[in-house]
Write an enzyme that holds these catalytic residues in place. Structure first.
Site, mmCIF file in Angstrom:
data_model
loop_
_atom_site.group_PDB
_atom_site.id
_atom_site.type_symbol
_atom_site.label_atom_id
_atom_site.label_comp_id
_atom_site.label_asym_id
_atom_site.label_seq_id
_atom_site.Cartn_x
_atom_site.Cartn_y
_atom_site.Cartn_z
ATOM 1 N N ARG A 262 -3.293 3.051 8.429
ATOM 2 C CA ARG A 262 -3.581 1.751 7.832
ATOM 3 C C ARG A 262 -2.329 0.885 7.848
ATOM 4 O O ARG A 262 -1.221 1.391 7.756
ATOM 5 C CB ARG A 262 -3.977 1.900 6.347
ATOM 6 C CG ARG A 262 -5.213 2.687 6.074
ATOM 7 C CD ARG A 262 -5.253 3.031 4.579
ATOM 8 N NE ARG A 262 -6.322 3.966 4.283
ATOM 9 C CZ ARG A 262 -7.471 3.611 3.702
ATOM 10 N NH1 ARG A 262 -7.671 2.356 3.351
ATOM 11 N NH2 ARG A 262 -8.398 4.503 3.470
ATOM 12 N N GLY B 184 -8.343 -7.156 4.293
ATOM 13 C CA GLY B 184 -9.177 -7.207 5.496
ATOM 14 C C GLY B 184 -8.460 -7.758 6.707
ATOM 15 O O GLY B 184 -9.022 -7.780 7.802
ATOM 16 N N HIS C 152 -15.712 -8.629 1.692
ATOM 17 C CA HIS C 152 -14.678 -9.526 2.213
ATOM 18 C C HIS C 152 -14.812 -10.934 1.644
ATOM 19 O O HIS C 152 -13.843 -11.527 1.159
ATOM 20 C CB HIS C 152 -14.777 -9.572 3.746
ATOM 21 C CG HIS C 152 -13.758 -10.463 4.379
ATOM 22 N ND1 HIS C 152 -14.017 -11.767 4.722
ATOM 23 C CD2 HIS C 152 -12.459 -10.241 4.693
ATOM 24 C CE1 HIS C 152 -12.927 -12.307 5.242
ATOM 25 N NE2 HIS C 152 -11.969 -11.396 5.248
ATOM 26 N N TYR D 249 11.304 -33.981 -16.210
ATOM 27 C CA TYR D 249 9.850 -33.825 -16.216
ATOM 28 C C TYR D 249 9.325 -33.710 -14.791
ATOM 29 O O TYR D 249 10.016 -34.050 -13.825
ATOM 30 C CB TYR D 249 9.173 -35.017 -16.920
ATOM 31 C CG TYR D 249 9.295 -36.329 -16.206
ATOM 32 C CD1 TYR D 249 8.351 -36.711 -15.231
ATOM 33 C CD2 TYR D 249 10.333 -37.204 -16.474
ATOM 34 C CE1 TYR D 249 8.475 -37.916 -14.557
ATOM 35 C CE2 TYR D 249 10.456 -38.417 -15.806
ATOM 36 C CZ TYR D 249 9.521 -38.765 -14.845
ATOM 37 O OH TYR D 249 9.632 -39.948 -14.170
ATOM 38 N N SER E 240 12.791 -41.333 -10.398
ATOM 39 C CA SER E 240 11.612 -40.499 -10.193
ATOM 40 C C SER E 240 11.567 -40.148 -8.716
ATOM 41 O O SER E 240 11.453 -41.022 -7.857
ATOM 42 C CB SER E 240 10.357 -41.267 -10.600
ATOM 43 O OG SER E 240 9.223 -40.474 -10.337
ATOM 44 N N ARG F 14 -3.633 -1.170 -6.595
ATOM 45 C CA ARG F 14 -2.776 -2.375 -6.540
ATOM 46 C C ARG F 14 -3.234 -3.328 -7.633
ATOM 47 O O ARG F 14 -4.341 -3.196 -8.145
ATOM 48 C CB ARG F 14 -2.882 -3.055 -5.176
ATOM 49 C CG ARG F 14 -4.309 -3.392 -4.820
ATOM 50 C CD ARG F 14 -4.461 -3.886 -3.396
ATOM 51 N NE ARG F 14 -5.889 -4.022 -3.077
ATOM 52 C CZ ARG F 14 -6.353 -4.347 -1.893
ATOM 53 N NH1 ARG F 14 -5.543 -4.551 -0.883
ATOM 54 N NH2 ARG F 14 -7.650 -4.468 -1.688
ATOM 55 N N CYS G 219 7.478 -37.156 -8.994
ATOM 56 C CA CYS G 219 6.097 -37.634 -9.065
ATOM 57 C C CYS G 219 5.364 -37.486 -7.729
ATOM 58 O O CYS G 219 4.329 -38.088 -7.526
ATOM 59 C CB CYS G 219 6.038 -39.083 -9.554
ATOM 60 S SG CYS G 219 6.783 -40.253 -8.409
ATOM 61 N N LYS H 234 0.834 -1.209 0.000
ATOM 62 C CA LYS H 234 0.000 0.000 0.000
ATOM 63 C C LYS H 234 0.867 1.257 0.000
ATOM 64 O O LYS H 234 0.668 2.165 -0.796
ATOM 65 C CB LYS H 234 -0.917 -0.037 1.232
ATOM 66 C CG LYS H 234 -2.038 0.949 1.201
ATOM 67 C CD LYS H 234 -3.021 0.724 2.352
ATOM 68 C CE LYS H 234 -3.816 -0.562 2.177
ATOM 69 N NZ LYS H 234 -4.762 -0.827 3.274
ATOM 70 N N MET I 158 -5.655 -6.652 8.189
ATOM 71 C CA MET I 158 -5.021 -5.695 9.067
ATOM 72 C C MET I 158 -6.016 -4.575 9.381
ATOM 73 O O MET I 158 -6.821 -4.196 8.563
ATOM 74 C CB MET I 158 -3.782 -5.118 8.394
ATOM 75 C CG MET I 158 -2.804 -6.181 7.916
ATOM 76 S SD MET I 158 -2.195 -7.224 9.276
ATOM 77 C CE MET I 158 -1.521 -5.976 10.327
#
Lengths: 904, 904
Positions: free
Chosen positions: A104, A113, A480, A879, A792, A364, A859, A34, A115
């Site tokens: 704030r 919501g 909220h 992979y 794997s 934001r 995996c 913020k 804080m």
């Protein structure tokens, strides 16, 4: 919470100012999201009220030093205040021209919501009167004063609801006053009423807290700053961080800013907006505002707001900001455009109009649905705001989830009993539950539940996270419930005004022309967060349809990644589904699930309880045709791609009956007494089954099990070959920890396969490899690699053994580990890079040293987790394998990993 | 059994010859202990019958190639045979001058009685007759023939006892013949009787095996060679190797040697001896012989032999070899002297005299008791045969065990019911059991048992290993029972001739002037292997007294080692005992055992089941004084040495009641219902308790437990300080896997300690360190070391987690792993150097990199295992910690490690 170098903080500025087109820093980690946004906006020339930000370092110092402020802070705050006074022309605490402040919180990531926020700080009996005089608006001044005392009493002085179902004491006084005055709305209070309310609120505060409300404005400010820091450490904040994997050591900043007033009359107002539609991604401002109100009124959802854009053919015609305040609207739209172009993303904006002057309070990157995310990604590229790879980096892979999970089959056959706002996409079916605590309890019993509330609040986070969906009677698209549910990927319907919830009776009712429908706790409903519909009973779930841009975005994804993506799938159906989602093979086909099927569990049990090798082999022969059919189906579904089949892994006692009726039935079938069978079942039980007689150890003692499975695989492959199907079986041996284990089993498998291939006069290419899932396997991976065609990594078990954490028992202590910041993430969700990852790296290096081309993949559950996928890419695996629904997520995460890794 | 490079064998000689002062190789691994000993003796000029050895490589090749011989073997055996014929002048299979052979196994380590042996090979109807003619001794020839057929039938053709309690069929025929002829002794058989016996034996063999006894001598030889190899793979051999940690891949050699005959008349005989007394170490020949007998007669203990040395004032006066054959005796004594000086050790020798000519059949380092080992070590140094360090290397640390375990308190109050030979030192009390199988069963139920047999045989190994002591009715000091028991460190009494064992009735009886005493299976007896006494009932055990040389040898040991030796001890008594054994501190004091004591378990349970922090803290306050007393006692007993106290480790449910009466009692005490308590107990159960809520995890959720324990330790230390006692407490946190865990707990401990130290106005130096016992701790040891003053490797748990082997469940598969050669040792006994050891090395390196002086030790069971101690020395640990009785063993092993490591 511990900070390593508190002393270093002293030399940095603890406070950074912004406003009037300037800002002394825009560092997000230091100023929070913020604060850094306000500073950046200020630099862009966006109209933000002047203010200053106390850094996150101060928060850490506060906790590290027994909840005290650094000594230099006082001076720096005074200087920051002086600069606000200079820009705004008002003076803090001066009855003649009082400066009011908002205070704030703001951490480096958005925690909606979570804080606490204080508005109108700086009011006392003198400044309120001064404000009334200066603005010639006593009602406004005393309404602000009343709000401030109420908020300050609740947030700073701890006078609020005592329990979840308790009524807010300030609201009780307000309601009593309304009844006394015979009025309906807050706006109907007289100045006198408001002054009385202030007095009554202060009395309440003194009675409940034992302390007087501070009339000194500087005391007010320091109390508020401390309260913001304290709110970082509340159970609800800790819980939110734990759910989201945020570190406690980040801390929160405190933003102190001049107040602007949306409740200054009918030329004032306040609103929130997204620069694009957060549900669909449509490039059109999406938001709402309230006339003569402060921001909290919008978010709390208590009053139903008005649209930003004209909605000509609806009941809202003429109510939009576009129509009522066109100049302000034009300035707002232009600021939105500038902000999007500057921050290269869709923005979530809070604004206030004070007497016709626009102020942007916050901007934001906006949370959005998965579908919106994909569309916005594609659109931003088309609009030239982002390049493809930069756009891909902004995607949240987990959010693809939303558009891949089922929706309701249309038309819905059940009764639609109500409609609300389509606040978060997706469909859910579950039992109605009214308390978040009950959600937690029922979810732990594997019950699907829908949380139904008038509105949600940050205390409800734990329950919301475990619900299948959320339905609220009040609140808008930015309430909220809506914001949190979208963040969690949960279906959510808000503002369903027809609902009358009676918490005492644990039921809700809906009045309609045909009478009153009552839905009780435990009744099943279905909600559709994409349409806002609430359905009685269990609606049928079906496939979701991704947005039209999906394929294009995924083509950029596939071009960008180097990791192959496979799926964990145990059935032909799963394999087919995985292939549709883009899987390039199966990384883990578990054979034990097949053993549980009704037509074979009996043979499995005979095999396990066999008194001799002969009996065991005979039972295995019964299983062979079933296993061959299983593998035929899966290999066929994955034709042209590799299929890794893991031979039997779990401890045998898992397959044995537990109930006395099952035991007695089996005893009959085996022709032994119940006592004898019970004793054999008992003999197979283990103290620590996770570390017991399972995996390759089964095959060391009973080689005939793996022989049967190998035969089934090779016979299936031969059958398919003769049909012209392209098969690539990879036989995987679990739980190997010694080179000699794999050596012996590999020999067994090759010998068995050779017999089948000769019988069938067939030639098949197949691989034999191993899971790497105990630490020893990582340490001696070089030796193991000599007998393996592939590794794997079974990161579930490897995490269990590396930490010594039983996944089944970790619930007893893991929450404390997360709450105390000992762990920042659940290592079963996100791979532990230092520990488990360190062992994997050893194994990769040792394996590749002996066999540079050794194929390696992962995996475990981590194969579908984006952060873990980044790790897999960075260490050079070939992979990852994820559950079918997570395959697209894994594809995106793999592309992001490749892009980020190349950039790093 | 798998051999890597079978093809390489072909180029090596498969057969090596010896005899006549020469030998073509003395390689022990290739020729086995027996073959290499014969070759070395031959080179020294010791009179050994000529022969050849088939190498151990051939054994491996035999098993690797489906039990077939390499093609070259036949030629090489023929050449070896020709050389024996050349030296001996006799011809294999020639009736005119028949060469007879012995065929024996011989692995690289001595495995007494485990491998089968064939004597007199080469006899058939023609050669027997020829031998009779050549030697003019038909009785001898046919007695040899009878023995050969019997032995060959049993060992090669598998015609023997069918079950453990079955009678030997050959002996049955022999006994029937004795009754028929009305004679008592084998020596009374006529030549005709012996010829009839040969015929009857051959008929028995054909009937039982379906195959004719081979009359062709070459067939006989190949059959015997195959049988030796086969005997390497019998269950009893596999079991022996598994108990002793020998590898299956070593293989056995086959020794083929010219027979010499101790049964050639009264100027012939056979005997066995130790060059020093194997029970006491006294430097005096110790052995016995039989006139007119073959070697097996001595070892089998069927006839009671005569002494080697004169025993003037006994019933054996005039019977000794020294007196009856003084020249042979002098040659034998001189050979013994040469062998001891050449092999630098006490020797175990088999010899035969044939018609007055001495032959040494075998010499090897002799097994000895622990006490003898120590004395011989000291004497060899004094005699200048060995240097101190070389003498220490010859000691078997595990054998110190024998002289450290209790003996019977004198005078013995119970009735001494019989006396036998003091075959293996030590004292034992247990239930009488007659079958090795019953020993195994009862030992698994934790019963103490004494195995009572007429004589033991290699099949009994498993039962012998699990018995507390062994008592035999027959056999001498070198009988199977005696040799094996000494090797195992088990008390043993042999040759207790008064015992009449009735296996059918499961009892033994002893006749005396006062009548017949019957002792039934299950009755308790005590045996003293140091005196040969058999005692009815349970005699009182007391301390053993080591030999007079013990302190001197241990002073060399302590001078030679660099590792410090600590003990694992939980009570002041154990600490005192450990200190007496030479412990230099306590490496592991477990606090949980204290929790189980009757005066505190109730408070422990209240603590565990507490409904709130307040209740838990109150229960902990009850425990505090007890814990303080515990620590005071232990710290006092170890004054001047460090004491490592491990804070609470096991899962809490281990402390909870299981029986319904205990539960109901506790429920009353806690004032809750039985149902409620049962449900709370149930809630604490875990799926995998080893990986559950235990160790440091307990303290993360319930910091007050470690706070109480820290307070107890520091208070105890302060109390002792004020008395002038020197205390060095080291507080150890178990199961740490993350730096942040240790960081937070270390802070907690320091804060708690600081409060106590201020209260007491006391200053104490103490350390805070951690167990390293999960793999993750090894991987991130650098990070952990930042918060640790010491590392103590908990190798029990580290072995469990590294392998993924639950120690409680491993019995289901570990025997198969050992039998199949996948593991060569039980990793819970001997540390797994590659896997677990690899992780430990990582931890040592990472820890020392950050903190070069970090103190490191080991406190698992491995701390008392010599091979593991070598590993600990080699990686630079500071100390090992073992159970009190193993402290001397650890001291010796540490010295050996230092000597060997320096030499390597």
């Amino acid at each position: 919470m511990v900070v390593d170098k508190v002393s270093d903080l002293v030399s940095e500025p603890l406070v950074h100012s912004f406003g009037d087109g300037r800002a002394s820093s825009v560092d997000r980690n230091l100023l929070g999201g913020k604060g850094s946004g306000l500073a950046e906006m200020s630099r862009l020339g966006i109209p933000v009220p002047p203010g200053f930000t106390i850094t996150t370092d101060v928060c850490n110092s506060y906790f590290a030093n027994g909840r005290t402020f650094p000594s230099e802070l006082s001076t720096e705050v005074s200087l920051g205040l002086a600069r606000i006074e200079e820009i705004s022309g008002a003076i803090f605490g001066d009855p003649g021209n009082p400066l009011l402040l908002s205070v704030r919180s703001g951490a480096r990531v958005s925690m909606p919501g979570m804080m606490d926020t204080i508005l109108n700080l700086g009011l006392n009996d003198e400044t309120a009167e001064g404000l009334a005089t200066a603005t010639k608006n006593a009602r406004f001044a005393y309404d602000s004063y009343r709000r401030f005392v109420q908020m300050y009493g609740d947030v700073v002085m701890g006078v609020g609801k005592l329990t979840e179902t308790d009524q807010d004491p300030f609201e009780m006084i307000l309601n009593a006053k309304k009844i006394e005055r015979n009025i309906q709305q807050d706006t109907e209070f007289s100045v006198l009423d408001l002054r009385e309310l202030v007095t009554e609120f202060k009395e309440l505060i003194f009675l409940r807290s034992g302390q007087s409300f501070p009339d000194n404005v500087t005391d007010q400010l320091w109390g508020a700053i401390g309260a913001v820091f304290e709110s970082w450490d509340t159970p609800r904040a800790v819980s939110y961080r734990s759910i989201n994997g945020y570190s406690s050591s980040w801390g929160t900043a405190v933003n102190v800013q001049a107040m602007v007033f949306g409740n200054f009359g009918n030329d004032s107002g306040t609103g929130v907006l997204f620069t694009r539609n957060p549900s669909t991604g449509e490039n059109r401002l999406f938001g709402e505002y309230l006339v003569n109100a402060q921001g909290e009124d919008v978010v709390a959802g208590i009053r139903t707001p008005q649209p930003l854009l004209a909605e000509p053919d609806t009941s809202l015609d003429g109510n939009s900001l576009e129509e009522t305040m066109p100049e302000v609207f034009a300035e707002l739209a232009s600021a939105c455009d500038l902000l999007e172009k500057s921050f290269h993303d869709m923005q979530d904006i809070e604004f206030t109009m004070q007497q016709g002057k626009l102020w942007i309070l916050q901007a934001r990157s906006g949370k959005r649905s998965g579908a919106a995310m994909v569309k916005i990604c594609a659109d931003l590229v088309k609009e030239g705001i982002l390049l493809e790879n930069d756009a891909l980096r902004k995607l949240d892979p987990n959010q693809l989830n939303e558009m891949l999970h089922p929706i309701f089959k249309q038309p819905i056959e059940q009764e639609v009993i109500a409609s609300g706002l389509a606040a978060a996409p997706g469909a859910a079916v579950g039992m109605v539950v009214f308390s978040p605590t009950d959600v937690v309890r029922l979810a732990s019993e594997d019950k699907d539940v829908i949380l139904v509330r008038d509105e949600t609040s940050p205390e409800d986070i734990d329950g919301m996270n475990l619900a299948k969906g959320i339905l609220t009677a009040r609140g808008g698209m930015t309430s909220h419930a809506a914001v949190v549910a979208r963040g969690m990927g949960l279906p959510c319907v808000t503002g369903c005004n027809d609902l009358r919830i009676d918490y005492q009776k644990s039921q809700f009712s809906i009045e309609s022309s045909s009478g009153t429908l009552v839905v009780k706790e435990g009744d099943v409903i279905s909600i559709d967060g994409g349409t806002g519909q609430v359905i009685l009973g269990s609606a049928t779930l079906t496939e979701a349809v991704p947005p039209i841009e999906y394929d294009e975005v995924m083509s950029w994804v596939d071009a960008g990644r180097s990791l192959r993506i496979r799926a964990n799938a145990d059935t032909p159906g799963d394999a087919k589904k995985a292939r549709e989602f883009g899987a390039e093979g199966i990384g883990l086909c578990r054979t034990e699930h097949m053993f549980f099927a009704a037509d074979r569990i009996h043979s499995v049990r005979k095999m396990i309880l066999a008194g001799s090798d002969v009996e065991r082999i005979s039972a295995l022969e019964e299983l062979l045709p079933h296993q061959r059919d299983d593998f035929t189906g899966i290999l066929r579904a994955m034709s042209g791609f590799p299929v890794t089949i893991r031979l039997l892994d779990p401890p045998l006692h898992e397959f044995l009956p537990q109930s006395s009726s099952d035991i007695s039935e089996l005893a009959d079938a085996l022709n032994i007494s119940v006592d004898e069978l019970t004793s054999r079942v008992h003999a197979l039980e283990e103290v620590n089954p996770m570390l017991g007689h399972r995996g390759v150890r089964l095959a060391v003692t009973y080689p005939e099990i793996y022989q049967m499975q190998t035969r089934a695989i090779i016979e299936a492959a031969c059958d398919l070959m003769s049909e012209g199907v392209d098969v690539e079986p990879e036989i995987m041996i679990p739980l190997v920890g010694l080179g000699s284990e794999l050596q012996q089993l590999r020999t067994l498998i090759y010998e068995t396969a050779e017999i089948v291939l000769q019988e069938r006069a067939c030639e098949i290419e197949f691989l034999v490899g191993t899971m790497i899932e105990v630490p020893r396997a990582c340490v001696v991976a070089g030796e193991i690699s000599e007998h393996a065609d592939f590794f794997s990594f079974g990161t579930n078990d490897l995490t269990q053994t590396t930490f010594g954490f039983s996944r089944d028992d970790v619930g007893k202590f893991l929450p404390d580990y997360l709450a105390k910041g000992i762990l920042t993430n659940d290592p079963f969700v996100e791979i532990d890079r230092d520990g488990v990852g360190g062992l994997i790296i050893q194994a990769v290096e040792a394996g590749r040293k002996r066999k540079p081309d050794l194929k390696m993949g992962i995996c475990g559950e981590h194969g579908g987790d984006p952060s873990s996928i980044y790790f897999c890419h960075s260490i050079g695996l070939n992979y990852v394998s994820a559950s079918p629904y997570r395959v697209p997520i894994a594809r995106l995460a793999a592309a992001q990993a490749a892009i980020e890794f190349a950039a790093s």
